[in-house]
Design a protein around this motif. Structure first.
Motif, PDB file in Angstrom:
ATOM      1  N   ARG A  78      58.869  51.020  61.825  1.00  0.00           N
ATOM      2  CA  ARG A  78      58.641  51.723  63.086  1.00  0.00           C
ATOM      3  C   ARG A  78      59.763  52.681  63.452  1.00  0.00           C
ATOM      4  O   ARG A  78      59.704  53.362  64.470  1.00  0.00           O
ATOM      5  CB  ARG A  78      58.449  50.702  64.207  1.00  0.00           C
ATOM      6  CG  ARG A  78      57.269  49.775  63.961  1.00  0.00           C
ATOM      7  CD  ARG A  78      56.957  48.946  65.167  1.00  0.00           C
ATOM      8  NE  ARG A  78      55.863  48.020  64.917  1.00  0.00           N
ATOM      9  CZ  ARG A  78      55.277  47.291  65.843  1.00  0.00           C
ATOM     10  NH1 ARG A  78      55.674  47.377  67.096  1.00  0.00           N
ATOM     11  NH2 ARG A  78      54.296  46.475  65.535  1.00  0.00           N
ATOM     12  N   GLN A  79      60.787  52.760  62.633  1.00  0.00           N
ATOM     13  CA  GLN A  79      61.895  53.662  62.918  1.00  0.00           C
ATOM     14  C   GLN A  79      61.544  55.109  62.561  1.00  0.00           C
ATOM     15  O   GLN A  79      62.220  56.044  62.983  1.00  0.00           O
ATOM     16  CB  GLN A  79      63.152  53.225  62.132  1.00  0.00           C
ATOM     17  CG  GLN A  79      63.634  51.823  62.472  1.00  0.00           C
ATOM     18  CD  GLN A  79      63.897  51.627  63.948  1.00  0.00           C
ATOM     19  OE1 GLN A  79      64.560  52.460  64.582  1.00  0.00           O
ATOM     20  NE2 GLN A  79      63.372  50.556  64.506  1.00  0.00           N
ATOM     21  N   GLN A  80      60.509  55.312  61.749  1.00  0.00           N
ATOM     22  CA  GLN A  80      60.140  56.661  61.329  1.00  0.00           C
ATOM     23  C   GLN A  80      59.294  57.331  62.414  1.00  0.00           C
ATOM     24  O   GLN A  80      58.109  57.584  62.262  1.00  0.00           O
ATOM     25  CB  GLN A  80      59.392  56.613  59.996  1.00  0.00           C
ATOM     26  CG  GLN A  80      60.259  56.112  58.852  1.00  0.00           C
ATOM     27  CD  GLN A  80      59.580  56.301  57.516  1.00  0.00           C
ATOM     28  OE1 GLN A  80      58.873  57.286  57.309  1.00  0.00           O
ATOM     29  NE2 GLN A  80      59.795  55.384  56.598  1.00  0.00           N
ATOM     30  N   TYR A  81      59.970  57.653  63.507  1.00  0.00           N
ATOM     31  CA  TYR A  81      59.303  58.176  64.695  1.00  0.00           C
ATOM     32  C   TYR A  81      58.586  59.487  64.398  1.00  0.00           C
ATOM     33  O   TYR A  81      57.500  59.750  64.919  1.00  0.00           O
ATOM     34  CB  TYR A  81      60.342  58.381  65.804  1.00  0.00           C
ATOM     35  CG  TYR A  81      59.771  58.820  67.126  1.00  0.00           C
ATOM     36  CD1 TYR A  81      59.183  57.892  67.984  1.00  0.00           C
ATOM     37  CD2 TYR A  81      59.810  60.153  67.523  1.00  0.00           C
ATOM     38  CE1 TYR A  81      58.662  58.282  69.206  1.00  0.00           C
ATOM     39  CE2 TYR A  81      59.289  60.559  68.743  1.00  0.00           C
ATOM     40  CZ  TYR A  81      58.719  59.624  69.578  1.00  0.00           C
ATOM     41  OH  TYR A  81      58.209  60.008  70.777  1.00  0.00           O
ATOM     42  N   MET A 138      49.741  54.427  59.543  1.00  0.00           N
ATOM     43  CA  MET A 138      49.403  52.999  59.477  1.00  0.00           C
ATOM     44  C   MET A 138      50.556  52.212  58.855  1.00  0.00           C
ATOM     45  O   MET A 138      50.900  51.121  59.330  1.00  0.00           O
ATOM     46  CB  MET A 138      48.133  52.804  58.657  1.00  0.00           C
ATOM     47  CG  MET A 138      46.892  53.474  59.242  1.00  0.00           C
ATOM     48  SD  MET A 138      46.287  52.687  60.750  1.00  0.00           S
ATOM     49  CE  MET A 138      45.305  51.366  60.045  1.00  0.00           C
ATOM     50  N   ARG A 139      51.181  52.755  57.819  1.00  0.00           N
ATOM     51  CA  ARG A 139      52.297  52.063  57.176  1.00  0.00           C
ATOM     52  C   ARG A 139      53.505  51.985  58.099  1.00  0.00           C
ATOM     53  O   ARG A 139      54.191  50.961  58.163  1.00  0.00           O
ATOM     54  CB  ARG A 139      52.684  52.779  55.880  1.00  0.00           C
ATOM     55  CG  ARG A 139      53.773  52.050  55.093  1.00  0.00           C
ATOM     56  CD  ARG A 139      53.872  52.615  53.694  1.00  0.00           C
ATOM     57  NE  ARG A 139      54.495  53.926  53.670  1.00  0.00           N
ATOM     58  CZ  ARG A 139      54.378  54.793  52.671  1.00  0.00           C
ATOM     59  NH1 ARG A 139      53.586  54.505  51.636  1.00  0.00           N
ATOM     60  NH2 ARG A 139      54.980  55.947  52.700  1.00  0.00           N
ATOM     61  N   THR A 140      53.751  53.065  58.826  1.00  0.00           N
ATOM     62  CA  THR A 140      54.886  53.086  59.749  1.00  0.00           C
ATOM     63  C   THR A 140      54.735  52.035  60.835  1.00  0.00           C
ATOM     64  O   THR A 140      55.682  51.332  61.186  1.00  0.00           O
ATOM     65  CB  THR A 140      55.029  54.482  60.381  1.00  0.00           C
ATOM     66  OG1 THR A 140      55.272  55.443  59.350  1.00  0.00           O
ATOM     67  CG2 THR A 140      56.188  54.521  61.373  1.00  0.00           C
ATOM     68  N   GLY A 145      44.625  57.911  68.352  1.00  0.00           N
ATOM     69  CA  GLY A 145      44.339  58.292  69.731  1.00  0.00           C
ATOM     70  C   GLY A 145      45.264  57.617  70.719  1.00  0.00           C
ATOM     71  O   GLY A 145      45.736  58.241  71.684  1.00  0.00           O
ATOM     72  N   GLU A 146      45.543  56.323  70.499  1.00  0.00           N
ATOM     73  CA  GLU A 146      46.458  55.595  71.383  1.00  0.00           C
ATOM     74  C   GLU A 146      47.882  56.151  71.276  1.00  0.00           C
ATOM     75  O   GLU A 146      48.585  56.289  72.283  1.00  0.00           O
ATOM     76  CB  GLU A 146      46.445  54.104  71.037  1.00  0.00           C
ATOM     77  CG  GLU A 146      45.126  53.406  71.312  1.00  0.00           C
ATOM     78  CD  GLU A 146      44.837  53.275  72.796  1.00  0.00           C
ATOM     79  OE1 GLU A 146      45.786  53.402  73.601  1.00  0.00           O
ATOM     80  OE2 GLU A 146      43.672  53.056  73.157  1.00  0.00           O
ATOM     81  N   ILE A 147      48.306  56.462  70.051  1.00  0.00           N
ATOM     82  CA  ILE A 147      49.643  57.037  69.862  1.00  0.00           C
ATOM     83  C   ILE A 147      49.738  58.385  70.572  1.00  0.00           C
ATOM     84  O   ILE A 147      50.739  58.686  71.239  1.00  0.00           O
ATOM     85  CB  ILE A 147      49.955  57.184  68.358  1.00  0.00           C
ATOM     86  CG1 ILE A 147      50.075  55.813  67.701  1.00  0.00           C
ATOM     87  CG2 ILE A 147      51.258  57.978  68.151  1.00  0.00           C
ATOM     88  CD1 ILE A 147      50.198  55.868  66.193  1.00  0.00           C
ATOM     89  N   LYS A 148      48.702  59.203  70.436  1.00  0.00           N
ATOM     90  CA  LYS A 148      48.684  60.507  71.110  1.00  0.00           C
ATOM     91  C   LYS A 148      48.857  60.344  72.617  1.00  0.00           C
ATOM     92  O   LYS A 148      49.640  61.071  73.256  1.00  0.00           O
ATOM     93  CB  LYS A 148      47.372  61.232  70.812  1.00  0.00           C
ATOM     94  CG  LYS A 148      47.283  61.841  69.435  1.00  0.00           C
ATOM     95  CD  LYS A 148      45.864  62.244  69.084  1.00  0.00           C
ATOM     96  CE  LYS A 148      45.338  63.366  69.928  1.00  0.00           C
ATOM     97  NZ  LYS A 148      43.998  63.812  69.460  1.00  0.00           N
ATOM     98  N   ASN A 149      48.122  59.408  73.200  1.00  0.00           N
ATOM     99  CA  ASN A 149      48.214  59.199  74.646  1.00  0.00           C
ATOM    100  C   ASN A 149      49.620  58.784  75.063  1.00  0.00           C
ATOM    101  O   ASN A 149      50.161  59.277  76.066  1.00  0.00           O
ATOM    102  CB  ASN A 149      47.206  58.134  75.083  1.00  0.00           C
ATOM    103  CG  ASN A 149      45.770  58.609  74.980  1.00  0.00           C
ATOM    104  OD1 ASN A 149      45.509  59.809  75.031  1.00  0.00           O
ATOM    105  ND2 ASN A 149      44.836  57.683  74.823  1.00  0.00           N
TER     106      ASN A 149
END
Length: 448
Positions: free
Chosen positions: A287-290, A280-282, A321-325
């Motif tokens: 957002r660079q902490q892939y 959530m923080r990323t 779930g969205e990130i996983k997809n």
């Protein structure tokens, strides 16, 4: 025909969850065969019903499956509070002189998660991103075992036991042909008791939500465990209308990084490096902490973080779930490392009590006992999806106008495919073949 061939021909898949093809799961060897009888989703009664009424079939079948796996140990996991079900299994074990052992668990959620169950019953940690066979274990659900029993007796998967409850007149167990509309299931339970409601297909924590106008579009599949009707304004639905962008924007403004989502995350507690608060923080700030986002691949989407832990009402599970997809579409897999974290020392104290969860979800009024008997649904029309579970879509071998018998093969996959055969669930005429096979029962003509 050997055991695996019979299971394949009958189209058996995991009766809960993603529906992994059973003939593939049992192809190989394992030290442990674990049977999941804990039914950890709040309110569900299907597996407990099967244990009470089919305990002998379950014990007899797991002995056969264990022999197929060359398993040295057979363990059935079941909650200690379910005394009637425990007694039924104990009597079956004694009558059949079986080597099956019962492991009685506490009443916590999600006790039935595959990786949690393996740790509870064997004290073995599945590596992050791994599967039970990595530690010499195969897990199957009670409903799957019952379907294997039928398969060994030449009966294909054509019907499903389903719990239906909530805002219906008669909370009950239905025995419905695969492809029966959810609307017909609601009618068989006496209809809805309120006008404005949504439906959960599955459990309230992990089930899929549909709206009232989809009642006759959605159908019972091989993996449908429950149909739950709740008021449209119920708290479970409050975040479901939000888009992913809205969820992320809410987390940016409201996430206080309390880390409660991580503190009670069942996968984190058994040593997996999954930290929902970091994800959530990323998304919110860095957002660079892939590599942090790839932790979402370890999420079992149990919903504890979202529906139980978060004091701000945010959606870590849905975002995961969205990130996983998205990661899977890019072909990204979690790269497991040989060494992993130890089981958290506070795990026993951070398990989520099922009764407290039901109260937190405002579902206590729906937890009344289901009637002991069940209702057989006699569908006049079914629409059987060609894809009902994980794996390859089955290919139809029938066409419009064909007359089929119940149990007849109507769509198939190759035995080596990750998929399952599909059979007609009623006798009738094929009306249409698309992404599902529509069968209408033939009208019986009465002669004078």
């Amino acid at each position: 025909m050997n055991i695996l061939e019979k299971i394949f021909q009958a189209g058996v898949v995991g009766a809960g969850g993603a529906g992994f093809p059973t003939h593939i799961k049992f192809n190989g060897a394992a030290e442990y065969l674990l049977v999941n009888g804990v039914e950890c989703e709040p309110l569900l009664e299907t597996d407990k019903f099967l244990i009470r009424h089919k305990s002998h079939e379950i014990i007899k079948t797991v002995e056969i499956l264990a022999q197929q796996l060359q398993a040295k140990k057979i363990v059935v996991g079941i909650k200690k509070k379910n005394t009637r079900e425990v007694k039924a299994l104990e009597q079956a074990i004694e009558a059949l002189n079986s080597r099956v052992v019962l492991h009685l668990t506490e009443n916590f959620y999600p006790a039935g998660d595959e990786q949690i169950l393996v740790y509870e019953l064997t004290n073995r940690q599945i590596p992050p991103g791994g599967i039970p066979k990595d530690v010499g274990v195969v897990v199957c659900n009670v409903g799957t075992v019952v379907n294997v029993y039928e398969a060994l007796n030449e009966k294909s998967v054509t019907d499903k036991f389903v719990t239906i409850l909530g805002e219906v007149k008669n909370s009950t167990i239905l025995y419905a042909p695969i492809g029966t509309s959810i609307g017909e299931c609601v009618e068989m339970a006496g209809g809805a008791t309120i006008e404005d409601y949504n439906i959960i297909l599955g459990g309230p924590m992990m089930g899929r939500i549909i709206e009232k106008d989809q009642l006759n579009k959605e159908v019972v599949t091989k993996t449908t465990g429950a149909v739950i009707l709740l008021p449209q304004n119920h708290s479970i639905f409050k975040n479901k209308q939000l888009s992913l962008t809205q969820m992320i924007n809410r987390s940016r403004s409201a996430c206080i990084q309390c880390s409660l989502c991580t503190d009670v995350c069942p996968r984190n507690l058994i040593g997996h490096p999954l930290r929902p608060h970091r994800i959530m923080r990323t998304l919110s700030t860095d957002r660079q902490q892939y590599e942090v986002l790839t932790e979402a691949l370890l999420c079992c989407e149990c919903g504890v973080c979202e529906l139980y832990a978060c004091p701000m009402g945010l959606s870590p599970r849905t975002i995961n779930g969205e990130i996983k997809n998205l990661l899977r579409k890019e072909g990204v897999k979690y790269l497991s490392i040989p060494s992993q974290n130890k089981v958290h020392e506070m795990r026993e104290y951070r398990k989520v009590p099922a009764e407290r969860l039901i109260a937190r979800l405002d579902l206590s009024q729906y937890s009344a006992t289901i009637k002991e008997d069940y209702i057989c649904v006699e569908a006049k029309s079914v629409k059987i999806p060609l894809k009902q579970h994980i794996g390859k879509t089955a290919a139809s071998i029938v066409k419009a106008g064909d007359v089929v018998e119940k149990g007849q093969l109507i769509a198939k996959v190759r035995e080596e495919d990750l998929g399952a055969n599909i059979h007609a669930s009623i006798q009738g005429v094929i009306k249409e073949v698309s992404d599902c096979i529509w069968i209408a029962a033939e009208e019986k003509v009465v002669t004078q």
